[in-house]
Scaffold this motif. Structure first.
Motif, PDB file in Angstrom:
ATOM      1  N   SER A  57      18.424  21.684  81.877  1.00  0.00           N
ATOM      2  CA  SER A  57      19.066  21.329  83.138  1.00  0.00           C
ATOM      3  C   SER A  57      20.425  22.021  83.228  1.00  0.00           C
ATOM      4  O   SER A  57      21.143  22.145  82.231  1.00  0.00           O
ATOM      5  CB  SER A  57      19.236  19.807  83.217  1.00  0.00           C
ATOM      6  N   VAL A  58      20.786  22.487  84.410  1.00  0.00           N
ATOM      7  CA  VAL A  58      22.037  23.205  84.577  1.00  0.00           C
ATOM      8  C   VAL A  58      23.223  22.266  84.379  1.00  0.00           C
ATOM      9  O   VAL A  58      23.134  21.059  84.657  1.00  0.00           O
ATOM     10  CB  VAL A  58      22.096  23.858  85.968  1.00  0.00           C
ATOM     11  N   GLN A  78      16.149  30.839  81.850  1.00  0.00           N
ATOM     12  CA  GLN A  78      16.210  30.031  83.067  1.00  0.00           C
ATOM     13  C   GLN A  78      16.890  28.688  82.827  1.00  0.00           C
ATOM     14  O   GLN A  78      16.905  28.166  81.709  1.00  0.00           O
ATOM     15  CB  GLN A  78      14.799  29.788  83.606  1.00  0.00           C
ATOM     16  N   VAL A  79      17.419  28.138  83.948  1.00  0.00           N
ATOM     17  CA  VAL A  79      17.904  26.760  83.982  1.00  0.00           C
ATOM     18  C   VAL A  79      17.242  26.064  85.161  1.00  0.00           C
ATOM     19  O   VAL A  79      16.687  26.707  86.051  1.00  0.00           O
ATOM     20  CB  VAL A  79      19.441  26.696  84.111  1.00  0.00           C
ATOM     21  N   ARG A  80      17.322  24.732  85.150  1.00  0.00           N
ATOM     22  CA  ARG A  80      16.670  23.936  86.192  1.00  0.00           C
ATOM     23  C   ARG A  80      17.677  23.027  86.887  1.00  0.00           C
ATOM     24  O   ARG A  80      18.833  22.935  86.493  1.00  0.00           O
ATOM     25  CB  ARG A  80      15.568  23.070  85.582  1.00  0.00           C
ATOM     26  N   ASN A 121      30.320  26.611  93.802  1.00  0.00           N
ATOM     27  CA  ASN A 121      30.038  25.292  93.224  1.00  0.00           C
ATOM     28  C   ASN A 121      28.540  25.116  93.002  1.00  0.00           C
ATOM     29  O   ASN A 121      27.741  25.279  93.930  1.00  0.00           O
ATOM     30  CB  ASN A 121      30.559  24.193  94.145  1.00  0.00           C
ATOM     31  N   ILE A 122      28.161  24.770  91.760  1.00  0.00           N
ATOM     32  CA  ILE A 122      26.765  24.516  91.420  1.00  0.00           C
ATOM     33  C   ILE A 122      26.598  23.033  91.124  1.00  0.00           C
ATOM     34  O   ILE A 122      27.321  22.457  90.289  1.00  0.00           O
ATOM     35  CB  ILE A 122      26.323  25.340  90.208  1.00  0.00           C
ATOM     36  N   LEU A 123      25.667  22.398  91.825  1.00  0.00           N
ATOM     37  CA  LEU A 123      25.339  20.997  91.623  1.00  0.00           C
ATOM     38  C   LEU A 123      24.185  20.855  90.658  1.00  0.00           C
ATOM     39  O   LEU A 123      23.288  21.700  90.641  1.00  0.00           O
ATOM     40  CB  LEU A 123      24.967  20.325  92.950  1.00  0.00           C
ATOM     41  N   ASN A 124      24.181  19.786  89.869  1.00  0.00           N
ATOM     42  CA  ASN A 124      22.997  19.388  89.141  1.00  0.00           C
ATOM     43  C   ASN A 124      22.272  18.372  90.013  1.00  0.00           C
ATOM     44  O   ASN A 124      22.778  17.272  90.268  1.00  0.00           O
ATOM     45  CB  ASN A 124      23.359  18.771  87.795  1.00  0.00           C
ATOM     46  N   THR A 125      21.120  18.752  90.535  1.00  0.00           N
ATOM     47  CA  THR A 125      20.449  17.937  91.545  1.00  0.00           C
ATOM     48  C   THR A 125      19.922  16.619  91.005  1.00  0.00           C
ATOM     49  O   THR A 125      19.802  15.640  91.748  1.00  0.00           O
ATOM     50  CB  THR A 125      19.312  18.733  92.199  1.00  0.00           C
TER      51      THR A 125
END
Length: 507
Positions: A249-250, A439-441, A497-501
């Protein structure tokens, strides 16, 4: 290869119908009248695990008359291909305009309909660019190819299911108006897509990944060798999906992003394409995509993005889904600047909006998706231009110390002024020290439109440019659907900005 318009369409009595309708409209005092006869054939095939799951083949044919009478619009449509019926439809359109004029007057408005001038284009013919009309290919060949491709995916380790689909459209259109313009056109487009589904046998976790080949204004050759490397994409898809299932996970935070054209086209569509439709910016339209933060008073002033940002509206791009010879108001196709050196310098226009806002001419953005629908202002092929000597995607990745490389569109959310948004992707690769690191998720990139485009620090060269797009852009009430393309190179954005969903969903 330059094709001719289908003889079966040319055999229709559209010129006689147009003469009857336009003559009746003139006799009833219309200041302007136009006639449009269309035949739109749409066919689709769907397979589930290499087996047929459904198909359709429909044709929508009819004609419409639109008038300006007493400063108001009138519109009516019909299907009876006789001159008497066409004249009656014209009379109905004029009656509608008279009624509309009364309603407008009762409401206290004096805003009459006027149209920007357009040169006369008499007896013009235009056919889109393709080699093999998909409707000339046997259905068995279409389903056979989809089944064979599905079989390749199903034979790969870890793939539990495979979905395949193909959408094809042939659009024929005749237009004539009281100024003397008459045009005959034929457009062909298609959208092939395959989706692989993988299930982890230990955890039961599952995910999917689909092809990133865009829909295109091409023919059957698009599936058999020209325009896309299907063999490579289908061979790589299973391993990419397997890697995604195992990916971590990111970690939420600020990242530099290298965004592939297969993802960036959708961000262009939502944050630039809709925002530069002038009817939305003026508040005349809000259906489906809302209005726009890029209001008309900001023309020539709004800093939409960084100085390397150049965006065009284009109705002429080869293989573009919104490419035409002439629009549904008889305006010749054009290409023009929407954003130049980061500044808003243009909008997408039809003839009424152009006249209303002081433009000398429409840029050809009127379109109706059916003979029973009135033309409305629709999106052109809105595209981010590459840097003439710009870097490759690999070189852009090499400029990033800590970031993500995003490929393929997946989901999105944007507010009704086309300003605040978040987008996900089919896959995201971590970048560490200028190299891809797996990869990341569970990621989404989030920004406001001007902040995002303002953070763009580099655009790729022509070798990275791809024409993406969609068949299903919605607008108007009653709703209409239009196909549109968006070209772009790979591009580099700083500090996004990157969110972890999964974390966001748990809040």
């Amino acid at each position: 290869m330059q094709h001719e318009v289908d003889q079966s369409f040319l055999a229709l009595p559209f010129r006689a119908l147009a003469d009857a309708a336009l003559a009746r409209a003139r006799a009833l005092g219309a200041e302007h009248a136009d006639f449009r006869l269309e035949r739109v054939r749409s066919a689709a095939w769907r397979l589930r695990d290499a087996k047929p799951a459904g198909s359709s083949d429909t044709t929508d044919m009819g004609y419409a008359v639109r008038v300006v009478h007493g400063g108001a619009w009138g519109f009516a449509a019909g299907v009876d291909l006789t001159m008497d019926a066409a004249a009656r439809v014209a009379g109905q359109a004029v009656a509608m305009a008279r009624l509309s004029a009364k309603v407008i007057k009762a409401a206290g408005s004096n805003e009459g309909v006027e149209l920007a001038a357009e040169p006369v284009h008499a007896d013009r013919t235009w056919v889109s660019s393709y080699e093999v009309n998909p409707f000339a290919v046997p259905d068995a060949d279409k389903t056979g190819l989809l089944a064979e491709w599905s079989g390749r995916l199903l034979a790969a380790d870890g793939i539990a299911h495979a979905d395949a689909s193909l959408l094809t459209v042939q659009e024929n259109k005749f237009y004539a108006d009281t100024a003397g313009t008459s045009t005959t056109q034929q457009r062909v487009r298609l959208h092939p897509q395959l989706t692989a589904v993988a299930v982890d046998p230990e955890s039961g976790e599952f995910d999917s990944m689909r092809t990133i080949a865009p829909p295109a204004g091409r023919g059957w050759e698009y599936l058999t060798g020209t325009g896309w490397d299907w063999d490579t994409e289908l061979a790589e898809l299973p391993s990419l999906l397997a890697e995604k299932l195992r990916a971590p996970s990111v970690e939420a935070g600020s990242y530099d992003l290298v965004v592939d054209p297969s993802n960036l086209w959708l961000t262009i569509h939502e944050s630039i394409g809709h925002a530069t439709e002038l009817d939305r910016a003026l508040g005349y339209e809000a259906a489906y995509a809302g209005t726009s933060f890029a209001t008309f008073d900001q023309l020539g002033k709004l800093e939409y993005g960084s100085g390397i940002m150049n965006v065009t509206g284009d109705r002429t791009a080869e293989h573009g889904l919104a490419t035409v010879g002439y629009d549904d108001e008889g305006v010749a196709a054009q290409s023009w600047d929407l954003i130049r050196d980061g500044t808003l310098v243009g909008y997408q226009l039809d003839r009424r909006i152009a006249k209303l806002t002081g433009f000398e001419r429409s840029n050809g953005c009127a379109y109706a998706d059916s003979p029973s629908h009135v033309p409305v202002q629709r999106m052109a092929n809105v595209s981010l231009r590459p840097a003439p000597q710009g870097p490759s995607t690999e070189e852009l990745i090499g400029e990033v110390e800590h970031g993500l490389y995003l490929v393929g569109d997946r989901s999105w959310s944007i507010d009704m002024q086309r300003d605040n948004f978040q987008f996900t992707a089919q896959r995201a690769f971590a970048i560490e020290g200028g190299r891809l690191a797996g990869q990341v998720r569970d990621f989404a990139y989030q920004a406001s439109t001007t902040d995002f485009w303002g953070s763009m620090s580099a655009v790729g060269g022509p070798q990275t440019y791809v024409l993406g797009g969609a068949f299903n852009c919605g607008k108007a009430q009653p709703g209409q659907v239009a196909a549109v393309s968006h070209g772009c190179p790979s591009a580099l954005f700083r500090d996004v900005n990157i969110l972890n969903t999964t974390q966001e969903a748990g809040r």
